[in-house]
Design an enzyme around this catalytic site. Structure first.
Site, mmCIF file in Angstrom:
data_model
loop_
_atom_site.group_PDB
_atom_site.id
_atom_site.type_symbol
_atom_site.label_atom_id
_atom_site.label_comp_id
_atom_site.label_asym_id
_atom_site.label_seq_id
_atom_site.Cartn_x
_atom_site.Cartn_y
_atom_site.Cartn_z
ATOM 1 C CG ASP A 68 3.053 101.827 15.430
ATOM 2 O OD1 ASP A 68 1.917 102.613 15.455
ATOM 3 O OD2 ASP A 68 3.157 100.726 14.139
ATOM 4 C CE LYS A 111 0.573 98.821 17.213
ATOM 5 N NZ LYS A 111 1.285 98.904 16.086
ATOM 6 C CG ASP A 149 12.659 107.522 29.385
ATOM 7 O OD1 ASP A 149 12.361 108.471 30.043
ATOM 8 O OD2 ASP A 149 13.339 107.050 29.498
ATOM 9 C CG ASP A 174 8.419 104.675 31.092
ATOM 10 O OD1 ASP A 174 8.228 105.229 31.183
ATOM 11 O OD2 ASP A 174 8.547 103.089 31.031
ATOM 12 C CE1 TYR A 200 4.201 101.074 32.563
ATOM 13 C CE2 TYR A 200 5.043 101.220 34.695
ATOM 14 C CZ TYR A 200 4.818 101.950 33.292
ATOM 15 O OH TYR A 200 6.344 102.019 32.204
HETATM 16 C C1 IPM Z 1 9.319 106.227 35.073
HETATM 17 C C2 IPM Z 1 9.647 105.215 35.640
HETATM 18 C C3 IPM Z 1 8.560 104.271 36.040
HETATM 19 C C4 IPM Z 1 7.842 103.601 35.165
HETATM 20 C C5 IPM Z 1 9.575 103.319 36.403
HETATM 21 C C6 IPM Z 1 10.104 103.269 37.811
HETATM 22 C C7 IPM Z 1 8.531 102.033 37.619
HETATM 23 O O1 IPM Z 1 10.729 104.898 34.688
HETATM 24 O O2 IPM Z 1 8.776 106.903 35.981
HETATM 25 O O3 IPM Z 1 8.661 106.739 34.243
HETATM 26 O O4 IPM Z 1 7.961 102.922 34.782
HETATM 27 O O5 IPM Z 1 6.623 104.534 35.149
HETATM 28 MN MN MN Z 2 10.114 106.232 32.635
#
Ligand code: IPM
Ligand code: MN
Ligand code: NAD
Length: 365
Positions: free
Chosen positions: A218, A186, A246, A242, A141
């Site tokens: 993975d 990894k 999700d 990240d 990042y």
């Molecule tokens: C999160 C988001 C952010 C990230 C983006 C919007 C920069 O996906 O907070 O999870 O990748 O950190």
């Molecule tokens: Mn995210």
């Protein structure tokens, strides 16, 4: 107590969900006799439109002076041109870096009433309680970026000190939980991961009471689906964290549920739901505000040291998940305002009950 809280509504559903969290914090302040002041500032696309930059100096200064910052979401199609010079997400990344909030806590639990919404079978969901600790201010990042006519690079760079501080935080947190840390990397391919793993092993020696396990990312993506209840604290680098969180949100039933707390060395922190600006539903009044309300609970706990208040908010959310109403992502028909009103009512009920039975076992939720 007195606290100054900066609110960064941002873009898309951000203003809708932060408004609910502010209403909840106002109710907490009124019930418990605190004085919270809310300072609304621009970030993301909204700031680009108003000021030409995603993190205006006034916003950053306000955040640096605050006791805590609560953010909705940034980004959206309006600012997503791949050739754009300035992007909403840059504002969020710059804010995380400037505040030094290197440890991003993303708790995952599955409310039993939502089990049917999870893609996993009921028996896998029992006892799922994972705390992801995502490194937030390093890695791909923040590394150098290059772009040529037909190529691009993103440097992934970590220093040992950057790894050590977030890993230590994970071990400390594990001591307050089930004393188990899973480090995800990894290391079979990436040099940064080999530095990560070596550092984890060194830090782990200071925590002989905490069990340590390493997983490759993975494989971890698979294991989260096959045995999510086996994990306690999961610590990993920025990009892996990240993606895995999700996935974790889907296990809980919706991306709209998961909160986060981003912490550095001091008490101040940045709090945000893990979801984005949800452009597909923005402006419709249907966004699920629960991830943001739970982020406000984390704010109460970690930045303001108000654990009883944080628990009250979490109990109120638990009550609403149990009894409804539910937003569309949770299979219901309720709008954001209806969920807000239900959380506020449950909060009032919880507090009235706690006042009536101050030392009793509280049944709430
Ligand atoms: C999160 C988001 C952010 C990230 C983006 C919007 C920069 O996906 O907070 O999870 O990748 O950190
Ligand atoms: Mn995210
Ligand atoms: P997203 O998280 O915005 O949405 C993914 C899906 O989840 C959508 O279908 C959306 O409607 C749904 N969803 C998300 N939050 C919800 C909620 N509270 N209630 C109900 N449904 C919800 O991810 P995306 O569509 O990939 O990204 C959209 C924009 O958001 C992008 O510009 C991205 O960069 C940005 N983003 C910002 C943050 C942040 O500010 N922290 C986080 C992730 C993505």
């Amino acid at each position: 107590m007195k606290a100054r809280i900066v609110i960064l509504p941002g873009d898309g559903v951000g203003p809708e969900v932060t408004a609910v969290a502010v209403a909840v914090l106002e109710a907490v302040a009124a019930h418990y006799g605190h004085e919270f002041t809310f300072d609304r500032q621009l970030v993301g696309g909204a700031a680009i439109d108003a000021a030409g930059e995603p993190l205006p100096a006034a916003t950053l200064a306000a955040c640096q002076a605050a006791d805590a910052v609560l953010l909705g979401a940034v980004g959206g199609p309006k600012w997503s041109d791949p050739n754009a010079k300035v992007r909403p997400e840059q504002g969020l990344l710059a804010l995380r870096a400037a505040l030094g909030v290197y440890a991003n806590l993303r708790p995952l639990s599955v409310h039993p009433a939502l089990a049917a919404l999870s893609p996993l079978k009921d028996e896998k969901l029992r006892d799922v309680d994972v705390l992801f600790v995502r490194e937030l201010t390093g890695g791909a990042y923040f590394g150098a970026k290059t772009r040529g006519a037909d190529y691009a690079t993103d440097e992934c760079r970590y220093t040992e000190a950057e790894v050590e501080r977030v890993v230590r935080r994970a071990f400390e947190l594990a001591r307050g939980r089930r004393r188990h840390v899973t480090s995800v990397d990894k290391a079979n391919v990436l040099e940064t991961s080999r530095l990560w793993r070596r550092t984890v092993m060194r830090v782990a020696a200071d925590y002989p009471d905490v069990a340590l396990e390493h997983q490759l990312v993975d494989s971890m993506a698979m294991l989260l689906l096959t045995r999510p209840a086996s994990y306690d604290v999961v610590v990993t680098e920025n990009l892996f964290g990240d993606i895995l969180t999700d996935e974790a949100a889907a296990i809980a039933g919706s991306l709209g549920l998961l909160p986060s707390a981003s912490l550095g060395e001091g008490r101040a922190g940045l709090y945000e739901p893990i979801h984005g600006s949800a452009p597909d539903i923005a402006g419709q009044g249907v966004a699920n505000p629960i991830g943001t309300v739970l982020s406000a609970a984390l704010l109460l706990r970690h930045s303001l040291q108000l654990d009883v208040e944080a628990q009250a908010v979490e109990a109120a959310v638990g009550h609403v998940l149990q009894h409804g109403p539910r937003s569309r992502d949770l299979g219901g028909h309720a709008g954001t305002a209806e969920v807000r009103d239900a959380v506020l009512a449950a909060l009032a009920g919880h507090i009235a009950h706690a006042d009536a039975f101050p030392r009793g076992v509280r049944a709430c939720g």
